[in-house]
Write a protein that holds these residues in place. Structure first.
Motif, PDB file in Angstrom:
ATOM      1  N   PHE A   1       0.870  -1.177   0.000  1.00 32.12           N
ATOM      2  CA  PHE A   1       0.000   0.000   0.000  1.00 32.12           C
ATOM      3  C   PHE A   1       0.901   1.220   0.000  1.00 32.12           C
ATOM      4  O   PHE A   1       1.730   1.390   0.901  1.00 32.12           O
ATOM      5  CB  PHE A   1      -0.872   0.043   1.265  1.00 32.12           C
ATOM      6  CG  PHE A   1      -1.882  -1.069   1.392  1.00 32.12           C
ATOM      7  CD1 PHE A   1      -2.194  -1.893   0.333  1.00 32.12           C
ATOM      8  CD2 PHE A   1      -2.539  -1.277   2.599  1.00 32.12           C
ATOM      9  CE1 PHE A   1      -3.126  -2.909   0.453  1.00 32.12           C
ATOM     10  CE2 PHE A   1      -3.475  -2.295   2.736  1.00 32.12           C
ATOM     11  CZ  PHE A   1      -3.769  -3.112   1.667  1.00 32.12           C
ATOM     12  N   VAL A   2       0.755   2.074  -0.999  1.00 32.29           N
ATOM     13  CA  VAL A   2       1.609   3.248  -1.093  1.00 32.29           C
ATOM     14  C   VAL A   2       0.746   4.467  -1.374  1.00 32.29           C
ATOM     15  O   VAL A   2      -0.308   4.375  -2.014  1.00 32.29           O
ATOM     16  CB  VAL A   2       2.694   3.058  -2.186  1.00 32.29           C
ATOM     17  CG1 VAL A   2       2.078   3.015  -3.573  1.00 32.29           C
ATOM     18  CG2 VAL A   2       3.757   4.138  -2.117  1.00 32.29           C
ATOM     19  N   GLY A   3       1.205   5.592  -0.881  1.00 35.30           N
ATOM     20  CA  GLY A   3       0.475   6.838  -1.085  1.00 35.30           C
ATOM     21  C   GLY A   3       1.026   7.900  -0.154  1.00 35.30           C
ATOM     22  O   GLY A   3       1.816   7.611   0.739  1.00 35.30           O
ATOM     23  N   PRO A   4       0.619   9.147  -0.341  1.00 37.75           N
ATOM     24  CA  PRO A   4       1.114  10.232   0.509  1.00 37.75           C
ATOM     25  C   PRO A   4       0.581  10.123   1.929  1.00 37.75           C
ATOM     26  O   PRO A   4      -0.355   9.355   2.206  1.00 37.75           O
ATOM     27  CB  PRO A   4       0.580  11.489  -0.195  1.00 37.75           C
ATOM     28  CG  PRO A   4      -0.636  11.015  -0.926  1.00 37.75           C
ATOM     29  CD  PRO A   4      -0.345   9.614  -1.358  1.00 37.75           C
ATOM     30  N   SER A   5       1.163  10.886   2.829  1.00 37.04           N
ATOM     31  CA  SER A   5       0.686  10.912   4.219  1.00 37.04           C
ATOM     32  C   SER A   5      -0.792  11.278   4.259  1.00 37.04           C
ATOM     33  O   SER A   5      -1.237  12.179   3.531  1.00 37.04           O
ATOM     34  CB  SER A   5       1.490  11.924   5.036  1.00 37.04           C
ATOM     35  OG  SER A   5       2.842  11.547   5.096  1.00 37.04           O
ATOM     36  N   GLY A   6      -1.555  10.548   5.089  1.00 34.62           N
ATOM     37  CA  GLY A   6      -2.971  10.842   5.247  1.00 34.62           C
ATOM     38  C   GLY A   6      -3.869  10.201   4.206  1.00 34.62           C
ATOM     39  O   GLY A   6      -5.069  10.491   4.167  1.00 34.62           O
ATOM     40  N   CYS A   7      -3.311   9.291   3.382  1.00 38.36           N
ATOM     41  CA  CYS A   7      -4.127   8.683   2.320  1.00 38.36           C
ATOM     42  C   CYS A   7      -4.959   7.505   2.830  1.00 38.36           C
ATOM     43  O   CYS A   7      -5.812   6.999   2.104  1.00 38.36           O
ATOM     44  CB  CYS A   7      -3.254   8.242   1.153  1.00 38.36           C
ATOM     45  SG  CYS A   7      -2.216   6.807   1.500  1.00 38.36           S
ATOM     46  N   GLY A   8      -4.698   7.028   4.047  1.00 35.34           N
ATOM     47  CA  GLY A   8      -5.483   5.932   4.614  1.00 35.34           C
ATOM     48  C   GLY A   8      -4.796   4.582   4.596  1.00 35.34           C
ATOM     49  O   GLY A   8      -5.378   3.587   5.028  1.00 35.34           O
ATOM     50  N   LYS A   9      -3.545   4.520   4.164  1.00 36.03           N
ATOM     51  CA  LYS A   9      -2.878   3.223   4.014  1.00 36.03           C
ATOM     52  C   LYS A   9      -2.640   2.535   5.366  1.00 36.03           C
ATOM     53  O   LYS A   9      -2.888   1.333   5.501  1.00 36.03           O
ATOM     54  CB  LYS A   9      -1.574   3.364   3.231  1.00 36.03           C
ATOM     55  CG  LYS A   9      -0.577   4.372   3.778  1.00 36.03           C
ATOM     56  CD  LYS A   9       0.588   4.574   2.812  1.00 36.03           C
ATOM     57  CE  LYS A   9       1.636   5.515   3.406  1.00 36.03           C
ATOM     58  NZ  LYS A   9       1.104   6.887   3.581  1.00 36.03           N
ATOM     59  N   SER A  10      -2.179   3.282   6.372  1.00 40.74           N
ATOM     60  CA  SER A  10      -1.951   2.672   7.683  1.00 40.74           C
ATOM     61  C   SER A  10      -3.274   2.327   8.369  1.00 40.74           C
ATOM     62  O   SER A  10      -3.384   1.298   9.052  1.00 40.74           O
ATOM     63  CB  SER A  10      -1.126   3.599   8.575  1.00 40.74           C
ATOM     64  OG  SER A  10       0.213   3.663   8.132  1.00 40.74           O
ATOM     65  N   THR A  11      -4.272   3.167   8.193  1.00 45.10           N
ATOM     66  CA  THR A  11      -5.599   2.870   8.750  1.00 45.10           C
ATOM     67  C   THR A  11      -6.145   1.577   8.161  1.00 45.10           C
ATOM     68  O   THR A  11      -6.683   0.725   8.878  1.00 45.10           O
ATOM     69  CB  THR A  11      -6.572   4.029   8.456  1.00 45.10           C
ATOM     70  OG1 THR A  11      -6.071   5.228   9.051  1.00 45.10           O
ATOM     71  CG2 THR A  11      -7.957   3.735   9.016  1.00 45.10           C
ATOM     72  N   LEU A  12      -5.968   1.394   6.864  1.00 47.92           N
ATOM     73  CA  LEU A  12      -6.430   0.171   6.194  1.00 47.92           C
ATOM     74  C   LEU A  12      -5.691  -1.046   6.741  1.00 47.92           C
ATOM     75  O   LEU A  12      -6.301  -2.089   7.011  1.00 47.92           O
ATOM     76  CB  LEU A  12      -6.207   0.313   4.691  1.00 47.92           C
ATOM     77  CG  LEU A  12      -6.975  -0.626   3.768  1.00 47.92           C
ATOM     78  CD1 LEU A  12      -8.476  -0.514   3.983  1.00 47.92           C
ATOM     79  CD2 LEU A  12      -6.622  -0.329   2.308  1.00 47.92           C
ATOM     80  N   LEU A  13      -4.386  -0.915   6.915  1.00 46.37           N
ATOM     81  CA  LEU A  13      -3.598  -2.023   7.461  1.00 46.37           C
ATOM     82  C   LEU A  13      -4.047  -2.364   8.873  1.00 46.37           C
ATOM     83  O   LEU A  13      -4.172  -3.541   9.239  1.00 46.37           O
ATOM     84  CB  LEU A  13      -2.111  -1.665   7.439  1.00 46.37           C
ATOM     85  CG  LEU A  13      -1.161  -2.828   7.722  1.00 46.37           C
ATOM     86  CD1 LEU A  13      -1.023  -3.701   6.476  1.00 46.37           C
ATOM     87  CD2 LEU A  13       0.211  -2.317   8.150  1.00 46.37           C
ATOM     88  N   ARG A  14      -4.285  -1.343   9.675  1.00 49.56           N
ATOM     89  CA  ARG A  14      -4.703  -1.572  11.061  1.00 49.56           C
ATOM     90  C   ARG A  14      -6.099  -2.197  11.134  1.00 49.56           C
ATOM     91  O   ARG A  14      -6.408  -2.950  12.055  1.00 49.56           O
ATOM     92  CB  ARG A  14      -4.659  -0.255  11.845  1.00 49.56           C
ATOM     93  CG  ARG A  14      -3.224   0.231  12.087  1.00 49.56           C
ATOM     94  CD  ARG A  14      -3.200   1.624  12.713  1.00 49.56           C
ATOM     95  NE  ARG A  14      -3.795   1.622  14.046  1.00 49.56           N
ATOM     96  CZ  ARG A  14      -3.157   1.293  15.154  1.00 49.56           C
ATOM     97  NH1 ARG A  14      -1.879   0.920  15.100  1.00 49.56           N
ATOM     98  NH2 ARG A  14      -3.757   1.327  16.324  1.00 49.56           N
ATOM     99  N   MET A  15      -6.950  -1.910  10.160  1.00 52.39           N
ATOM    100  CA  MET A  15      -8.260  -2.572  10.122  1.00 52.39           C
ATOM    101  C   MET A  15      -8.106  -4.055   9.780  1.00 52.39           C
ATOM    102  O   MET A  15      -8.804  -4.907  10.330  1.00 52.39           O
ATOM    103  CB  MET A  15      -9.182  -1.869   9.126  1.00 52.39           C
ATOM    104  CG  MET A  15      -9.693  -0.531   9.615  1.00 52.39           C
ATOM    105  SD  MET A  15     -11.094   0.103   8.652  1.00 52.39           S
ATOM    106  CE  MET A  15     -10.272   0.584   7.146  1.00 52.39           C
ATOM    107  N   ILE A  16      -7.177  -4.365   8.874  1.00 53.64           N
ATOM    108  CA  ILE A  16      -6.913  -5.769   8.561  1.00 53.64           C
ATOM    109  C   ILE A  16      -6.382  -6.487   9.802  1.00 53.64           C
ATOM    110  O   ILE A  16      -6.745  -7.631  10.088  1.00 53.64           O
ATOM    111  CB  ILE A  16      -5.911  -5.886   7.393  1.00 53.64           C
ATOM    112  CG1 ILE A  16      -6.520  -5.322   6.107  1.00 53.64           C
ATOM    113  CG2 ILE A  16      -5.489  -7.339   7.178  1.00 53.64           C
ATOM    114  CD1 ILE A  16      -5.528  -5.173   4.961  1.00 53.64           C
ATOM    115  N   ALA A  17      -5.541  -5.786  10.566  1.00 54.25           N
ATOM    116  CA  ALA A  17      -4.954  -6.371  11.773  1.00 54.25           C
ATOM    117  C   ALA A  17      -5.954  -6.492  12.914  1.00 54.25           C
ATOM    118  O   ALA A  17      -5.733  -7.260  13.852  1.00 54.25           O
ATOM    119  CB  ALA A  17      -3.761  -5.531  12.216  1.00 54.25           C
ATOM    120  N   GLY A  18      -7.035  -5.718  12.875  1.00 47.79           N
ATOM    121  CA  GLY A  18      -7.985  -5.705  13.977  1.00 47.79           C
ATOM    122  C   GLY A  18      -7.678  -4.659  15.025  1.00 47.79           C
ATOM    123  O   GLY A  18      -8.282  -4.649  16.099  1.00 47.79           O
TER     124      GLY A  18
END
Length: 357
Positions: free
Chosen positions: A36-53
């Motif tokens: 997952f790549v994109g600029p800061s604030g694009c939602g990539k870490s939020t998406l990863l954390r949702m996958i992680a629970g």
């Protein structure tokens, strides 16, 4: 046919009235390395954390290995996560750090020893098992953090910008180590980064995100050579793709910077005369020439990097572009040069920035 390892179905995330992830649909194959790549604030870490629970899903479903895990605790999802910070226990040895999670899960001591031995062997940190984190380099600490994920023997590895705390040289070597690790373990891996070089070198598949939406999904080559829009064209690649305002004149001619340039390759989306377009070409595809069909530009300055040179230019209307040169004569600042572009390397976008095909 490959089996799907992770599937996101219309996944959305909101904080109150603010929606930050907008209906993500994505299928990740078994054993695939997805970035997952994109600029800061694009939602990539939020998406990863949702996958992680670690973040609740506002709506939608997350499926791992055929199980709907949307409402399951992280420990029940079959995942292991490597964070940006190493988060090692400073008072414990490397051996104890690696086995701590298993010990808390009441895993048999012999099984803990087997898994720790396997992980330390894979990562070549056997000789560090009796040291403490304070006695390790940054790269060694990151290996321990990755080893702590390996001992869990997960279905899916999740990496949240794991190299961002390392210096440039160490980032390159650890990037290679992670790529080797993926080949050795063959697990599904999802990796978050804002560094498009990491994305290009590690990924089987890149997911380019902006403002909580997927802009394009594809192999590194696909997103580099055939960007879906000007955002992807400008984000992937360093230097970025040259994106120049242009007007379609008809008869195979495009006006760029007040000059005419031959243009073809629109496919079924032929523009109308007078349409405003965006002409895209990578810096390495511009050719310095004196032939016909060239546009003229003035050299503002150059960057000499040994094996290559970046030449920064402006057109008569003030638009900027970059040319990459790997050989040829020196180019002086203030010099006027002529540039041509191979038709198969040119990309055209409509006024809204969408690729014309």
């Amino acid at each position: 046919m490959k089996q799907t390892s992770v599937e996101l179905r219309d996944v959305r995330k909101s904080y109150g009235s603010l929606q930050v992830v907008h209906g993500i649909d994505l299928a990740i194959d078994e054993g695939e390395f997805v970035v997952f790549v994109g600029p800061s604030g694009c939602g990539k870490s939020t998406l990863l954390r949702m996958i992680a629970g670690l973040e609740d899903v506002t709506s939608g479903e997350i499926v791992i290995k055929g199980r709907d895990v949307t409402d399951l605790d992280p420990s029940e999802r079959g995942i292991a996560m490597v964070f940006q910070s190493y988060a090692l226990y400073p008072h414990m040895s490397v051996r104890d750090n690696l086995g701590f999670g298993l010990k808390m899960a009441n895993t048999d001591a012999a099984e803990i020893a087997r898994r720790v031995g396997h992980a330390s062997g894979v990562l070549k940190i056997d000789h560090l098992l009796d040291r403490r984190p304070g006695q390790l380099s940054g790269g060694q600490r990151q290996r321990v953090a990755i080893g702590r994920a390996i001992v869990r023997e997960p279905d899916v590895f999740l990496f949240d910008e794991p190299l961002s705390n390392l210096d440039a040289e160490l980032r390159v070597s650890m990037r290679i180590e992670i790529a080797k690790l993926h080949r050795k373990l063959a697990n599904t891996m999802i990796y978050v980064t804002h560094d498009q070089t990491e994305a290009m070198t590690l990924a089987d598949k890149i997911v380019v995100l902006r403002d909580g939406r997927i802009e394009q999904t594809g192999t590194p080559r696909e997103v580099y050579e055939n960007p879906a829009n000007v955002f992807v064209a400008g984000f992937i690649g360093s230097p970025r793709m040259n994106l120049l305002n242009a007007v379609w004149r008809g008869d195979g001619q495009l006006t760029v910077g007040g000059q005419n340039l031959p243009a073809e390759g629109f496919g079924g989306q032929q523009p109308d005369i007078g349409d405003k377009l965006i002409f895209g070409i990578r810096p390495e595809h511009f050719q310095v020439t004196e032939g016909s069909g060239a546009i003229r530009a003035t050299v503002e300055f150059t960057e000499y990097l040994g094996g290559l040179r970046y030449v920064y230019c402006t057109l008569a209307d003030g638009q900027s572009l970059v040319v990459e040169q790997r050989d040829g004569p020196d180019i002086e600042e203030g010099q006027e040069i002529a540039l041509s572009a191979p038709s198969d390397k040119c990309r055209y976008f409509d006024e809204a920035g969408i690729r014309m095909r």
